[in-house]
Design a protein around this motif. Sequence first.
Motif, PDB file in Angstrom:
ATOM      1  N   ASP A  30     -11.417   0.934   0.942  1.00 39.18           N
ATOM      2  CA  ASP A  30     -11.697   1.498   2.264  1.00 39.18           C
ATOM      3  C   ASP A  30     -10.496   1.308   3.197  1.00 39.18           C
ATOM      4  O   ASP A  30     -10.145   2.206   3.963  1.00 39.18           O
ATOM      5  N   ASP A  31      -9.872   0.121   3.125  1.00 48.06           N
ATOM      6  CA  ASP A  31      -8.683  -0.136   3.941  1.00 48.06           C
ATOM      7  C   ASP A  31      -7.598   0.888   3.622  1.00 48.06           C
ATOM      8  O   ASP A  31      -6.974   1.454   4.521  1.00 48.06           O
ATOM      9  N   ARG A  32      -7.386   1.138   2.330  1.00 43.22           N
ATOM     10  CA  ARG A  32      -6.340   2.056   1.904  1.00 43.22           C
ATOM     11  C   ARG A  32      -6.601   3.474   2.435  1.00 43.22           C
ATOM     12  O   ARG A  32      -5.676   4.161   2.869  1.00 43.22           O
ATOM     13  N   THR A  33      -7.859   3.906   2.416  1.00 43.79           N
ATOM     14  CA  THR A  33      -8.210   5.234   2.906  1.00 43.79           C
ATOM     15  C   THR A  33      -7.916   5.354   4.401  1.00 43.79           C
ATOM     16  O   THR A  33      -7.317   6.333   4.853  1.00 43.79           O
ATOM     17  N   GLU A  34      -8.318   4.339   5.166  1.00 41.78           N
ATOM     18  CA  GLU A  34      -8.094   4.374   6.612  1.00 41.78           C
ATOM     19  C   GLU A  34      -6.607   4.239   6.951  1.00 41.78           C
ATOM     20  O   GLU A  34      -6.117   4.878   7.895  1.00 41.78           O
ATOM     21  N   ILE A  35      -5.881   3.423   6.190  1.00 40.27           N
ATOM     22  CA  ILE A  35      -4.433   3.273   6.410  1.00 40.27           C
ATOM     23  C   ILE A  35      -3.739   4.608   6.155  1.00 40.27           C
ATOM     24  O   ILE A  35      -2.870   5.029   6.918  1.00 40.27           O
ATOM     25  N   ALA A  36      -4.129   5.303   5.081  1.00 42.06           N
ATOM     26  CA  ALA A  36      -3.517   6.603   4.749  1.00 42.06           C
ATOM     27  C   ALA A  36      -3.726   7.605   5.886  1.00 42.06           C
ATOM     28  O   ALA A  36      -2.809   8.333   6.263  1.00 42.06           O
ATOM     29  N   VAL A  61       0.876  -1.166   0.000  1.00 42.11           N
ATOM     30  CA  VAL A  61       0.000   0.000   0.000  1.00 42.11           C
ATOM     31  C   VAL A  61       0.916   1.221   0.000  1.00 42.11           C
ATOM     32  O   VAL A  61       1.706   1.405   0.921  1.00 42.11           O
ATOM     33  N   THR A  62       0.841   2.034  -1.041  1.00 36.25           N
ATOM     34  CA  THR A  62       1.663   3.236  -1.137  1.00 36.25           C
ATOM     35  C   THR A  62       1.146   4.269  -0.155  1.00 36.25           C
ATOM     36  O   THR A  62      -0.030   4.611  -0.159  1.00 36.25           O
ATOM     37  N   LEU A  63       2.059   4.760   0.700  1.00 41.12           N
ATOM     38  CA  LEU A  63       1.666   5.726   1.724  1.00 41.12           C
ATOM     39  C   LEU A  63       1.996   7.161   1.323  1.00 41.12           C
ATOM     40  O   LEU A  63       1.426   8.094   1.842  1.00 41.12           O
ATOM     41  N   GLY A  64       2.954   7.323   0.438  1.00 39.80           N
ATOM     42  CA  GLY A  64       3.380   8.658   0.040  1.00 39.80           C
ATOM     43  C   GLY A  64       4.837   8.868   0.373  1.00 39.80           C
ATOM     44  O   GLY A  64       5.378   8.221   1.269  1.00 39.80           O
ATOM     45  N   GLY A  65       5.484   9.756  -0.365  1.00 38.28           N
ATOM     46  CA  GLY A  65       6.877  10.074  -0.117  1.00 38.28           C
ATOM     47  C   GLY A  65       7.826   8.931  -0.394  1.00 38.28           C
ATOM     48  O   GLY A  65       8.966   8.948   0.031  1.00 38.28           O
ATOM     49  N   GLY A  66       7.349   7.899  -1.063  1.00 34.54           N
ATOM     50  CA  GLY A  66       8.188   6.743  -1.349  1.00 34.54           C
ATOM     51  C   GLY A  66       8.014   5.622  -0.341  1.00 34.54           C
ATOM     52  O   GLY A  66       8.604   4.557  -0.494  1.00 34.54           O
ATOM     53  N   ALA A  67       7.215   5.823   0.699  1.00 36.50           N
ATOM     54  CA  ALA A  67       6.991   4.787   1.710  1.00 36.50           C
ATOM     55  C   ALA A  67       5.919   3.818   1.223  1.00 36.50           C
ATOM     56  O   ALA A  67       4.904   4.230   0.661  1.00 36.50           O
ATOM     57  N   ILE A  68       6.154   2.547   1.462  1.00 37.82           N
ATOM     58  CA  ILE A  68       5.205   1.506   1.080  1.00 37.82           C
ATOM     59  C   ILE A  68       4.993   0.608   2.288  1.00 37.82           C
ATOM     60  O   ILE A  68       5.954   0.144   2.904  1.00 37.82           O
ATOM     61  N   LEU A  69       3.750   0.359   2.631  1.00 38.04           N
ATOM     62  CA  LEU A  69       3.390  -0.551   3.713  1.00 38.04           C
ATOM     63  C   LEU A  69       3.174  -1.931   3.098  1.00 38.04           C
ATOM     64  O   LEU A  69       2.383  -2.069   2.167  1.00 38.04           O
ATOM     65  N   LEU A  70       3.886  -2.940   3.595  1.00 37.74           N
ATOM     66  CA  LEU A  70       3.746  -4.301   3.091  1.00 37.74           C
ATOM     67  C   LEU A  70       2.777  -5.066   3.975  1.00 37.74           C
ATOM     68  O   LEU A  70       2.901  -5.042   5.206  1.00 37.74           O
ATOM     69  N   LEU A  71       1.845  -5.765   3.340  1.00 39.30           N
ATOM     70  CA  LEU A  71       0.815  -6.518   4.055  1.00 39.30           C
ATOM     71  C   LEU A  71       0.753  -7.944   3.532  1.00 39.30           C
ATOM     72  O   LEU A  71       1.026  -8.180   2.353  1.00 39.30           O
ATOM     73  N   PRO A  72       0.339  -8.890   4.366  1.00 37.36           N
ATOM     74  CA  PRO A  72       0.232 -10.267   3.899  1.00 37.36           C
ATOM     75  C   PRO A  72      -1.026 -10.536   3.064  1.00 37.36           C
ATOM     76  O   PRO A  72      -1.135 -11.570   2.427  1.00 37.36           O
ATOM     77  N   HIS A  73      -1.979  -9.586   3.084  1.00 42.40           N
ATOM     78  CA  HIS A  73      -3.232  -9.752   2.332  1.00 42.40           C
ATOM     79  C   HIS A  73      -3.533  -8.466   1.570  1.00 42.40           C
ATOM     80  O   HIS A  73      -3.146  -7.373   2.002  1.00 42.40           O
TER      81      HIS A  73
END
Length: 191
Positions: free
Chosen positions: A164-170, A147-159
């Motif tokens: 909606d998940d992406r919006t709340e994670i951001a 999941v791209t968070l911005g600024g080059g940061a990426i959150l890695l997830l097993p699923h």
Amino acid sequence: MEELVDRVRQALEAEYPGAPNGRVRDVPDRRAIRWYSTIGLVDRPLGMRGRTALYGPRHLQQLVAIKRWQAEGRSLAEIQADFVWLTPEGLTDASRVPAQLLATDDEPPEHAPRPRFWADRPVTGLVAGAAPAEPPIRDIPAPVHGVTLGGGAILLLPHPASGDDRTEIAAAAAPLLRLLESRGLIDGRSS
């Protein structure tokens, strides 16, 4: 970089069958090493001395492990997924680089590798201060979803994450991104 390429060649001389097809080079060239660094397979250089990039033993191990796994028929995507969970000990085992090739006299001590906290799975059910009964599982390859968070940061997830998940994670990641930007660990641009 020429010394790095030469050490990769030397490390692979003994027991390397070569690439299974003609599409993959037996030894990476400068362009391939830069590409591997760009896609995150190989760590960025330790630093620069003028226009010369400085590489260390970990870079050598990463490159040799990539070539050995390509020779087994693994794709770069598969190797990239395996590298996420690879511990320093696992990298040493996978690369099998002779110790004399890892020795370096001019590696700056301030560039010691950062801890790979993302490769350690959490240990649950521990009493504070107690040691775990078994070491955490580290070497189970699993698909990884980013999941791209911005600024080059990426959150890695097993699923995979839903919209909606992406919006709340951001929203939840905003304080972390500010911290990372303030420390110069990301560039601050949103993506």
